[in-house]
Design a protein around this motif. Structure first.
Motif, PDB file in Angstrom:
ATOM      1  N   ILE A 159      53.632  43.640  39.236  1.00 41.74           N
ATOM      2  CA  ILE A 159      52.486  44.231  39.922  1.00 41.74           C
ATOM      3  C   ILE A 159      52.241  43.495  41.228  1.00 41.74           C
ATOM      4  O   ILE A 159      52.544  42.309  41.364  1.00 41.74           O
ATOM      5  N   CYS A 160      51.701  44.242  42.171  1.00 44.03           N
ATOM      6  CA  CYS A 160      51.285  43.660  43.446  1.00 44.03           C
ATOM      7  C   CYS A 160      49.808  43.299  43.303  1.00 44.03           C
ATOM      8  O   CYS A 160      48.966  44.183  43.060  1.00 44.03           O
ATOM      9  N   LEU A 161      49.477  42.035  43.439  1.00 48.87           N
ATOM     10  CA  LEU A 161      48.097  41.589  43.244  1.00 48.87           C
ATOM     11  C   LEU A 161      47.147  42.218  44.254  1.00 48.87           C
ATOM     12  O   LEU A 161      45.986  42.494  43.937  1.00 48.87           O
ATOM     13  N   ASN A 162      47.627  42.427  45.467  1.00 45.45           N
ATOM     14  CA  ASN A 162      46.777  43.044  46.498  1.00 45.45           C
ATOM     15  C   ASN A 162      46.284  44.404  46.031  1.00 45.45           C
ATOM     16  O   ASN A 162      45.087  44.719  46.145  1.00 45.45           O
ATOM     17  N   GLU A 163      47.197  45.226  45.509  1.00 44.28           N
ATOM     18  CA  GLU A 163      46.843  46.569  45.050  1.00 44.28           C
ATOM     19  C   GLU A 163      46.028  46.520  43.766  1.00 44.28           C
ATOM     20  O   GLU A 163      45.078  47.288  43.594  1.00 44.28           O
ATOM     21  N   GLU A 164      46.399  45.624  42.862  1.00 41.19           N
ATOM     22  CA  GLU A 164      45.721  45.566  41.563  1.00 41.19           C
ATOM     23  C   GLU A 164      44.251  45.176  41.713  1.00 41.19           C
ATOM     24  O   GLU A 164      43.386  45.719  41.015  1.00 41.19           O
ATOM     25  N   ILE A 165      43.964  44.250  42.601  1.00 42.35           N
ATOM     26  CA  ILE A 165      42.575  43.849  42.850  1.00 42.35           C
ATOM     27  C   ILE A 165      41.751  45.048  43.312  1.00 42.35           C
ATOM     28  O   ILE A 165      40.613  45.266  42.869  1.00 42.35           O
ATOM     29  N   LEU A 166      42.323  45.856  44.204  1.00 41.65           N
ATOM     30  CA  LEU A 166      41.616  47.027  44.718  1.00 41.65           C
ATOM     31  C   LEU A 166      41.465  48.098  43.643  1.00 41.65           C
ATOM     32  O   LEU A 166      40.438  48.781  43.567  1.00 41.65           O
ATOM     33  N   LYS A 167      42.475  48.265  42.785  1.00 39.82           N
ATOM     34  CA  LYS A 167      42.401  49.238  41.699  1.00 39.82           C
ATOM     35  C   LYS A 167      41.290  48.890  40.711  1.00 39.82           C
ATOM     36  O   LYS A 167      40.697  49.775  40.097  1.00 39.82           O
ATOM     37  N   GLN A 168      41.051  47.580  40.538  1.00 40.80           N
ATOM     38  CA  GLN A 168      40.022  47.129  39.608  1.00 40.80           C
ATOM     39  C   GLN A 168      38.626  47.144  40.240  1.00 40.80           C
ATOM     40  O   GLN A 168      37.638  46.842  39.569  1.00 40.80           O
ATOM     41  N   GLY A 169      38.558  47.462  41.524  1.00 34.09           N
ATOM     42  CA  GLY A 169      37.257  47.468  42.207  1.00 34.09           C
ATOM     43  C   GLY A 169      36.715  46.073  42.428  1.00 34.09           C
ATOM     44  O   GLY A 169      35.498  45.859  42.484  1.00 34.09           O
ATOM     45  N   LEU A 170      37.621  45.104  42.581  1.00 37.67           N
ATOM     46  CA  LEU A 170      37.213  43.707  42.735  1.00 37.67           C
ATOM     47  C   LEU A 170      37.391  43.212  44.169  1.00 37.67           C
ATOM     48  O   LEU A 170      37.422  42.008  44.428  1.00 37.67           O
ATOM     49  N   GLY A 171      37.513  44.153  45.092  1.00 36.93           N
ATOM     50  CA  GLY A 171      37.658  43.810  46.500  1.00 36.93           C
ATOM     51  C   GLY A 171      37.650  45.067  47.345  1.00 36.93           C
ATOM     52  O   GLY A 171      37.667  46.186  46.826  1.00 36.93           O
TER      53      GLY A 171
END
Length: 241
Positions: A159-171
């Motif tokens: 997983i790409c952390l940049n995308e995952e953070i945004l998918k979780q609504g954490l940024g």
């Protein structure tokens, strides 16, 4: 006739010698070219296998070409990820690499993402100490590196952390530092990040979660100027008493 046949070997050797003399310069040039190519190849290998302990040590061409580096996670802070660079090991220069092993961590920021405090907490929970990861260089500001960070999630997935953070609504998505707005990679990356953020918006996750009626009412009351003055008076009164 016999005398002429006896001269043939000597004439052959003479012709061979003349050919060698005529092409000696060409042979030397080819040898020199191969030597130079070998030096260039070795220099590139040295750069690829050098252990970087500071962001300023990384060659500018690495950042311009968005090179991917490998590293081991040490710590997650409010500023970003502290990563120990783990260079590629080549047998022919492994003895040199042992000499380059020094202390020092790279400070890596998730490019294009403004992390929330909950996002930092999520990273601290999800990532394991000493976890290996790849980070693609996109920009550098002082001692900070802006990167795409990818971690393995099993044998065949990552997983790409940049995308995952945004998918979780954490940024939230922000400008990708270090990349020109006119570059192709900027718009390609920005599109990926916006699509990831949109998924969180549609699912009302994280910062996009809609507040309930009571949450909105409480926020309205807390922000009311009369309530704020009443709190200030109560604090003043406690101090006096």
């Amino acid at each position: 006739m016999a005398g002429q046949r006896g001269k043939e070997p000597a004439n052959y050797i003479a012709r061979l010698s003349e050919w060698a003399d005529a092409h000696l310069t060409l042979i030397r040039n080819i040898s020199t070219g191969m030597a130079i190519a070998g030096v260039i190849l070795l220099t590139k290998s040295v750069k690829l296998t050098t252990k970087f302990t500071n962001a300023l040590e990384i060659p500018i061409e690495f950042i311009e070409k968005n090179v991917k580096l490998r590293g081991r996670l040490h710590q997650i802070t409010e500023q970003g990820l502290e990563i120990e660079h783990v260079p590629i090991i080549l047998p022919i220069i492994s003895s040199l690499q042992r000499k380059w092993r020094t202390d020092g961590l790279l400070l890596v920021r998730l490019a294009g993402v403004a992390l929330t405090p909950d996002g930092t907490v999520w990273l601290q929970k999800e990532l394991k100490p000493s976890q290996m990861m790849w980070f693609q260089l996109l920009g550098r500001k002082d001692s900070m590196l802006d990167c795409l960070v990818v971690v393995s999630k099993g044998r065949f997935s990552s997983i790409c952390l940049n995308e995952e953070i945004l998918k979780q609504g954490l940024g939230r998505t922000v400008r990708v530092e270090g990349l020109s707005h006119e570059s192709r990679i900027y718009w390609k990356l920005h599109k990926r990040l916006l699509q990831a953020e949109l998924k969180a918006v549609k699912r009302s996750k994280g910062i996009w979660k809609e507040a309930t009626f009571f949450e909105k009412l409480r926020e309205h009351i807390n922000n009311n100027k009369y309530v704020q003055k009443l709190k200030q008076f109560a604090t003043w009164l406690r101090i006096r008493l």
